[in-house]
Design an enzyme around this catalytic site. Structure first.
Site, mmCIF file in Angstrom:
data_model
loop_
_atom_site.group_PDB
_atom_site.id
_atom_site.type_symbol
_atom_site.label_atom_id
_atom_site.label_comp_id
_atom_site.label_asym_id
_atom_site.label_seq_id
_atom_site.Cartn_x
_atom_site.Cartn_y
_atom_site.Cartn_z
ATOM 1 N N ARG A 79 -25.575 -16.751 17.893
ATOM 2 C CA ARG A 79 -26.631 -16.099 18.482
ATOM 3 C C ARG A 79 -27.945 -16.967 18.372
ATOM 4 O O ARG A 79 -28.844 -16.745 19.384
ATOM 5 C CB ARG A 79 -27.038 -14.833 17.787
ATOM 6 C CG ARG A 79 -27.818 -13.833 18.608
ATOM 7 C CD ARG A 79 -28.016 -12.539 17.902
ATOM 8 N NE ARG A 79 -28.441 -12.228 16.490
ATOM 9 C CZ ARG A 79 -28.228 -11.379 15.801
ATOM 10 N NH1 ARG A 79 -27.862 -10.337 16.210
ATOM 11 N NH2 ARG A 79 -28.602 -11.564 14.543
ATOM 12 N N LYS A 182 -33.282 -13.296 19.817
ATOM 13 C CA LYS A 182 -34.015 -12.868 18.407
ATOM 14 C C LYS A 182 -35.035 -13.825 18.222
ATOM 15 O O LYS A 182 -35.365 -14.868 17.567
ATOM 16 C CB LYS A 182 -32.978 -12.867 17.300
ATOM 17 C CG LYS A 182 -33.445 -12.213 16.285
ATOM 18 C CD LYS A 182 -32.365 -11.896 15.355
ATOM 19 C CE LYS A 182 -32.726 -11.201 13.737
ATOM 20 N NZ LYS A 182 -33.496 -10.101 13.965
ATOM 21 N N GLU A 218 -33.166 0.470 21.301
ATOM 22 C CA GLU A 218 -32.650 0.678 20.020
ATOM 23 C C GLU A 218 -34.075 1.201 19.331
ATOM 24 O O GLU A 218 -35.094 1.596 19.662
ATOM 25 C CB GLU A 218 -32.497 -0.826 19.737
ATOM 26 C CG GLU A 218 -33.388 -2.047 20.020
ATOM 27 C CD GLU A 218 -32.790 -3.402 19.809
ATOM 28 O OE1 GLU A 218 -32.046 -3.633 18.904
ATOM 29 O OE2 GLU A 218 -33.350 -4.280 20.419
HETATM 30 N N1 PLP Z 1 -32.055 -5.109 16.944
HETATM 31 C C1 PLP Z 1 -33.245 -5.768 16.333
HETATM 32 C C2 PLP Z 1 -34.158 -5.640 17.109
HETATM 33 C C3 PLP Z 1 -32.909 -6.532 15.354
HETATM 34 O O1 PLP Z 1 -33.866 -7.302 14.697
HETATM 35 C C4 PLP Z 1 -31.786 -6.766 14.444
HETATM 36 C C5 PLP Z 1 -31.568 -7.395 13.273
HETATM 37 O O2 PLP Z 1 -31.322 -8.492 13.170
HETATM 38 C C6 PLP Z 1 -30.484 -5.629 14.868
HETATM 39 C C7 PLP Z 1 -30.837 -5.028 16.282
HETATM 40 C C8 PLP Z 1 -29.287 -5.721 14.093
HETATM 41 O O3 PLP Z 1 -28.741 -6.954 14.413
HETATM 42 P P1 PLP Z 1 -27.447 -7.519 13.304
HETATM 43 O O4 PLP Z 1 -26.656 -6.548 13.219
HETATM 44 O O5 PLP Z 1 -27.059 -8.531 14.082
HETATM 45 O O6 PLP Z 1 -28.409 -7.617 12.125
HETATM 46 C C1 COI Z 2 -32.007 -8.176 10.320
HETATM 47 O O1 COI Z 2 -31.637 -7.160 10.151
HETATM 48 O O2 COI Z 2 -31.765 -9.141 9.772
HETATM 49 C C2 COI Z 2 -33.318 -8.301 10.909
HETATM 50 O O3 COI Z 2 -33.832 -9.499 11.309
HETATM 51 C C3 COI Z 2 -34.229 -7.347 10.835
HETATM 52 C C4 COI Z 2 -35.804 -7.805 10.394
HETATM 53 C C5 COI Z 2 -36.454 -7.942 11.622
HETATM 54 C C6 COI Z 2 -36.345 -7.024 9.267
#
Ligand code: PLP
Ligand code: COI
Length: 338
Positions: A79, A182, A218
């Site tokens: 990612r 991200k 989301e």
């Molecule tokens: N959506 C957003 C905007 C996020 O910042 C995150 C965190 O990383 C997620 C979703 C969840 O992603 P992940 O499960 O890969 O941490």
């Molecule tokens: C995560 O879940 O790792 C995130 O990056 C969320 C964070 C923005 C608090």
């Protein structure tokens, strides 16, 4: 290490080491460990002026066997490369990413919370344009670094149901913007609405699609899922971050004999879900008690409002069980470090 592991929250804490690597003259240099929490940076660095940066978030867990496990860090590596491609950062090779994650975790072993505390070691990789430019163009120099800290739940209530509010007057991301990457700019765009949500007693905001304001995108820093009729439903949208936790829950739901339905989810469908939740690395799984749509004067409620529903609970226990090594990792998601 003498820390109040049970009451950590999600806060910055100084640990022993971070790791860093610089991209210069077209190539990545050596991965170094540092005890300094600061970086010297040129005042013209593109990350400061034009938001040329991306970050990741993942965790390390200590098991009952006292071993350290990483969860799908190869997916975070992929990612970060996608984010880098999306805003023209130098790409971090996946092997370098994984080597850096493993190194920084082992260097900070004493900060990995003990098994059974519900806490884990949060790992924050960061890739920033450090070369100076004043025109809007990509830097020629980059720094990739990772720091870590022990954390508890992101939402204060942990797994317990929270209330969220639909955001209609701000958008986090545009349809062809950077919502699927991200990158820091998305989070800057979400600050006002999340601060307003907090001020009004909500855990976070639920973003809708920016074009039609019709579909769920989301939930703050986490993806949304709903459960109904033995189906795991989660939004398909170009402006949400593809969550590694969500991807894992889809696989677990499938394995549990549920249908998995990934498609645009109209807000109006919220009336039909038996259970709802938000998922992410920081949020893990946070069940949702109610979602308030202030402008439409509607309150959507899920379950009995006191405890997470049975499917959400099963998904949570299975996910966390794999992450800390209590359950067999039949998907090969975890890497044991020691
Ligand atoms: N959506 C957003 C905007 C996020 O910042 C995150 C965190 O990383 C997620 C979703 C969840 O992603 P992940 O499960 O890969 O941490
Ligand atoms: C995560 O879940 O790792 C995130 O990056 C969320 C964070 C923005 C608090």
């Amino acid at each position: 290490m003498d820390l109040d592991w049970q009451n950590l929250g999600f806060n910055i804490m100084k640990t022993d080491y971070n790791v860093r690597c610089v991209f210069k003259d077209g190539k990545w240099g050596k991965l170094e460990a540092s005890t300094d929490d600061h970086i010297p940076i040129h005042i013209g660095a593109t990350c400061l002026h034009y938001g040329q940066q991306s970050f990741e978030g993942l965790k390390a867990y200590r098991g009952a066997d006292d071993r350290i496990r990483l969860f799908r860090h190869n997916e975070n590596a992929k990612r970060l490369r996608r984010s880098a491609k999306g805003i023209l950062l130098a790409e971090v090779p996946e092997e370098l990413f994984m080597e850096a994650v493993e190194k920084v975790v082992l260097l900070n072993k004493r900060f990995i919370p003990p098994y059974g505390t519900g806490a884990s070691l949060y790992i924050r990789p960061l890739l920033i344009g450090t070369g100076p430019e004043v025109g809007v163009r990509p830097a020629r120099e980059y720094t990739f670094l990772i720091f870590v800290m022990p954390v508890g739940p992101y939402f204060k209530s942990g797994f317990k149901p929270v209330d969220m509010v639909i955001c209609r007057d701000h958008d986090r991301a545009a349809p062809h913007g950077t919502g699927h990457l991200k990158v820091g700019g998305n989070y800057a765009a979400s600050m006002v609405s999340i601060a307003e949500a907090h001020k009004n007693g909500f855990a976070t905001t639920v973003y809708l699609d920016a074009k039609e304001k019709k579909y769920i995108d989301e939930c703050g820093p986490a993806n949304f899922f709903g459960i109904k009729e033995n189906t795991y439903v989660t939004p398909r949208s170009d402006s949400i971050l593809p969550s590694i936790t969500n991807m894992s829950l889809q696989a677990l739901a499938g394995e549990m004999g549920m249908k998995v339905d990934i498609r645009p989810v109209p807000v109006t469908e919220l009336t039909t879900f038996e259970e709802a939740g938000a998922c992410g690395t920081a949020a893990v799984i946070t069940s949702i008690r109610k979602i308030v749509d202030q402008e439409m004067n509607i309150v959507y409620t899920f379950g009995d409002g006191f405890k997470p529903g049975p499917v959400t609970t099963r998904l949570y226990e299975t996910l966390v069980g794999i992450q800390n090594g209590d359950l067999e990792d039949s998907f090969g998601w975890t890497k044991i470090l020691d």
